[in-house]
Design a protein around this motif. Structure first.
Motif, mmCIF file in Angstrom:
data_model
loop_
_atom_site.group_PDB
_atom_site.id
_atom_site.type_symbol
_atom_site.label_atom_id
_atom_site.label_comp_id
_atom_site.label_asym_id
_atom_site.label_seq_id
_atom_site.Cartn_x
_atom_site.Cartn_y
_atom_site.Cartn_z
ATOM 1 N N CYS A 29 0.835 -1.203 0.000
ATOM 2 C CA CYS A 29 0.000 0.000 0.000
ATOM 3 C C CYS A 29 0.867 1.249 0.000
ATOM 4 O O CYS A 29 0.610 2.208 -0.738
ATOM 5 C CB CYS A 29 -0.921 0.002 1.224
ATOM 6 N N GLN A 30 1.914 1.239 0.823
ATOM 7 C CA GLN A 30 2.812 2.389 0.905
ATOM 8 C C GLN A 30 3.512 2.619 -0.428
ATOM 9 O O GLN A 30 3.685 3.772 -0.855
ATOM 10 C CB GLN A 30 3.848 2.150 2.008
ATOM 11 N N PHE A 35 -1.476 5.303 2.468
ATOM 12 C CA PHE A 35 -0.976 5.190 3.831
ATOM 13 C C PHE A 35 -1.975 4.349 4.627
ATOM 14 O O PHE A 35 -2.993 4.840 5.099
ATOM 15 C CB PHE A 35 -0.819 6.581 4.448
ATOM 16 N N ASN A 36 -1.662 3.065 4.770
ATOM 17 C CA ASN A 36 -2.583 2.112 5.394
ATOM 18 C C ASN A 36 -2.085 1.773 6.799
ATOM 19 O O ASN A 36 -1.148 0.991 6.969
ATOM 20 C CB ASN A 36 -2.669 0.846 4.547
ATOM 21 N N VAL A 234 10.300 0.809 3.153
ATOM 22 C CA VAL A 234 9.438 0.371 2.051
ATOM 23 C C VAL A 234 10.215 -0.507 1.069
ATOM 24 O O VAL A 234 9.997 -0.453 -0.139
ATOM 25 C CB VAL A 234 8.779 1.563 1.335
#
Length: 295
Positions: A29-30, A35-36, A234
């Motif tokens: 997601c990132q 932004f999860n 990430v």
């Protein structure tokens, strides 16, 4: 305490697996620019639905599939609000997590007739690899699957056209859309994939680590997964060691509890160590910043 014996190592890997699966969902997601931080609620929902389906069907594998499907549907709330309607992702994530906390507590009383903790002889847990015919006792099948999914994600994001497009959407949405990419569709997709991974994480927690469901049993693991994404920069290759930090801390805490350490201190150990790691990472990042500025 022998840190190299197999029982300890298996405890580390088993404790790591739910956090790693949830963190992998947060990472993709990132990468896509979403932004999860709703991983805690999604993990809890996955654990609950895994137990419900397993209890109704008598099949742990049906519980896993049910957890994945239900959590994908549940993540649709996050996808609609944060991607389609572009609401504040933090507010949406907190709301989704609180909804999962309240809904699981309510449905637990409606379905099982009691609160607190539910377990039953009819509740089927995941088999070990040894029970599946492999000479690896204790470990469940979702534990190695978590590592395989991390490697597959690293390859997909770095070596395939679709992975490069996801990264492009996350780095510069306007440029990606100008190039003809449907940024919204990619972001919806990764949020739903993250939901599937959190469903696997919940199934591993409720049917693999233990065979029961208790209210709030995610116990901060979703937040630890968010921290692991931050520590990884990430990068999928760094995600596994970041999550292993939590697994080692939890396994050591269990061993120390058996040696007489108070339960509260043992339970707090993984979160304290993770918080310390986050602080050290932030300090290291600040020290690198002036060095880059001076070159």
């Amino acid at each position: 305490m022998n840190l190299l014996e197999f029982s300890f190592l298996s405890g580390v890997l088993t404790a790591t697996a739910p956090v790693l699966l949830a963190a992998l969902g947060g990472l993709i997601c990132q990468v896509a620019g979403v932004f999860n931080i709703a991983l805690e609620g999604q993990l809890l929902w996955g654990a609950f639905t895994a137990v419900v389906v397993s209890d109704l069907t008598g099949s742990a594998w049906a519980g896993v599939l049910g957890a994945v499907a239900a959590t994908v549907l549940f993540s649709g709330l996050l996808s609609a609000a944060s991607v389609a309607w572009r609401a504040d992702p933090i507010v949406v994530a907190v709301g989704v997590t609180l909804l999962a906390l309240g809904l699981t507590a309510f449905l637990m009383r409606q379905i099982f007739g009691s609160g607190g903790t539910y377990t039953s002889p009819d509740l089927a847990g995941l088999p070990t690899l040894a029970e599946l015919g492999l000479d690896v006792p204790v470990l469940g099948p979702l534990v190695p699957l978590a590592a395989v999914l991390v490697a597959a994600t690293a390859w997909r994001l770095g070596r395939t056209r679709s992975g490069l497009r996801v990264r492009g959407v996350g780095q510069h949405r306007e440029a990606a859309e100008a190039a003809g990419l449907r940024a919204g569709a990619y972001r919806h997709g990764v949020v739903l994939v993250a939901g599937a991974l959190c469903g696997l994480a919940g199934a591993q927690l409720a049917l693999g680590n233990v065979t029961l469901f208790s209210e709030c049993m995610s116990a901060g693991r979703g937040w630890i997964a968010v921290v692991a994404v931050m520590l990884s920069g990430v990068l999928p290759g760094r995600l596994l060691p970041a999550c292993l930090l939590f697994g080692v801390a939890e396994a050591v805490g269990f061993r120390l509890q058996g040696a007489g350490l108070p339960q509260q201190a043992a339970d707090a150990a993984p979160y304290v160590i993770t918080l310390v790691a986050l602080v050290l990472a932030a300090v290291a990042a600040r020290r690198r910043a002036p060095e880059k500025g001076s070159t």
